[in-house]
Design a protein around this motif. Structure first.
Motif, short mmCIF file in Angstrom:
data_model
loop_
_atom_site.label_atom_id
_atom_site.label_comp_id
_atom_site.label_asym_id
_atom_site.label_seq_id
_atom_site.Cartn_x
_atom_site.Cartn_y
_atom_site.Cartn_z
N GLU A 1 119.06 103.95 132.95
CA GLU A 1 120.14 104.90 132.80
C GLU A 1 121.43 104.22 132.36
N LEU A 2 121.60 102.95 132.77
CA LEU A 2 122.83 102.23 132.45
C LEU A 2 123.03 102.12 130.94
N TRP A 3 121.93 101.99 130.20
CA TRP A 3 122.01 101.81 128.76
C TRP A 3 121.80 103.10 127.99
N GLU A 4 121.67 104.21 128.68
CA GLU A 4 121.56 105.50 128.02
C GLU A 4 122.97 105.99 127.67
N TRP A 5 123.22 106.24 126.40
CA TRP A 5 124.54 106.65 125.95
C TRP A 5 124.59 108.17 125.78
N SER A 6 125.55 108.77 126.44
CA SER A 6 125.78 110.21 126.29
C SER A 6 127.28 110.45 126.26
N GLN B 1 143.30 109.89 128.61
CA GLN B 1 142.46 110.65 127.69
C GLN B 1 141.48 109.68 127.03
N GLY B 2 140.20 110.02 127.06
CA GLY B 2 139.25 109.08 126.48
C GLY B 2 137.83 109.62 126.40
N VAL B 3 136.89 108.69 126.46
CA VAL B 3 135.48 109.01 126.31
C VAL B 3 134.71 108.46 127.49
N LYS B 4 133.90 109.30 128.09
CA LYS B 4 132.97 108.85 129.12
C LYS B 4 131.65 108.52 128.44
N LEU B 5 131.30 107.23 128.45
CA LEU B 5 130.13 106.78 127.70
C LEU B 5 128.82 107.23 128.35
N ASN B 6 128.77 107.15 129.67
CA ASN B 6 127.64 107.63 130.46
C ASN B 6 128.10 107.76 131.90
N GLU B 7 127.19 107.80 132.84
CA GLU B 7 127.57 107.97 134.24
C GLU B 7 128.20 106.71 134.83
N TYR B 8 128.17 105.61 134.07
CA TYR B 8 128.59 104.33 134.64
C TYR B 8 129.81 103.72 133.98
N ALA B 9 130.26 104.24 132.85
CA ALA B 9 131.37 103.61 132.14
C ALA B 9 132.17 104.63 131.36
#
Length: 199
Positions: free
Chosen positions: A53-58, A91-99
Motif C-alpha cells: 500500500e505504501l507504494w500505491e499512488w492515488s 494546499q497540496g496533494v495527498k499522494l496516498n494514505e501515507y504521504a
C-alpha cells in the motif's frame, strides 16, 4: 609417578568441564540472538503488511485551514516576551494514505507583552511534507516538516530568514492537532501548537 598421572587426569577432566561450560554459554548466546532476531521479524510483519500500500499512488487534492500559537522566543538567552498567534492554510496533494506534500502560508501576529509594545506582523511560507501512519480508518499519527522562508514586517524595513518547523501530530477524521519546534532566524526558536480542519 602416580601422583603426576593423577594430576594429569584431573587437569583433563577440568578442561572437559570448561569446554562444556563454553559450549553451554555459546548455545545460550545463540538462543538469545535467535530470540532477538525472531522478535525483530515479528515487529517487521506489520510494516511489511503495509509495504504494498505504501507504494500505491492515488494522488488527490488536500487542503487544511489551521490556527495556532507559538511561545515567546529568545535571542542570545534573552526572553523577548513575544507571542506568535498564527492563522494559515496548507494546499497540496495527498499522494496516498501515507504521504502528502503541499504549500503552507501562515499569517502571524506578534503580541508584545511588555508595556508600550506594539503589534507586529510576519509571514511564514514553506513547503510542507507529512508522513502518516494510520492506526485505523479514523485515526492517524504523522510527522510534519516545513521548510521555507520567514518574513518579519518590521517598522523599518522587512527581514526574511530561513524557516523550518518539525514535530509530531495526529489526525482524527477531519481534525488535526500538530505541535513541535519552529526555527525563525538565527538563534530564534519557538515551540508551537496548531489545530486544523482538513477538506
Amino acid at each position: 609417578m602416580y601422583a603426576n598421572a593423577g594430576r594429569s587426569i584431573g587437569t583433563i577432566f577440568k578442561n572437559m568441564k570448561n569446554i562444556k561450560k563454553l559450549r553451554a554459554g555459546f548455545v545460550y548466546k545463540s538462543l538469545q540472538n535467535a530470540k532477538y532476531c525472531l522478535l525483530s521479524l515479528l515487529l517487521l510483519i506489520p510494516i511489511s503488511s503495509y509495504a504494498d500500500e505504501l507504494w500505491e499512488w492515488s494522488p488527490h487534492y488536500y487542503g487544511e485551514f489551521r490556527a495556532g500559537y507559538g511561545t515567546s522566543h529568545h535571542i542570545d538567552g534573552a526572553n523577548l516576551y513575544i507571542g506568535r498567534t498564527l492563522l494559515g492554510t496548507i494546499q497540496g496533494v495527498k499522494l496516498n494514505e501515507y504521504a502528502q506534500i503541499g504549500i503552507g502560508v501562515d499569517g502571524v501576529m506578534y503580541t508584545h507583552y511588555y508595556k508600550g509594545g506594539d503589534l507586529r506582523w510576519a509571514l511564514d511560507s514553506y513547503v510542507d511534507l507529512r508522513g502518516f501512519y494510520p492506526i485505523n480508518k479514523k485515526f492517524k499519527v504523522f510527522l510534519d516538516l516545513g521548510l521555507g522562508a520567514y518574513t518579519n514586517f518590521k517598522v523599518k524595513g522587512d527581514a526574511t530568514n530561513f524557516f523550518c518547523q518539525f514535530g509530531p501530530g495526529l489526525q482524527y477524521r477531519k481534525l488535526t492537532l500538530n505541535t513541535g519546534l519552529q526555527h525563525l532566524a538565527k538563534k530564534q526558536n519557538t515551540f508551537y501548537a496548531t489545530i486544523g480542519i482538513t477538506f
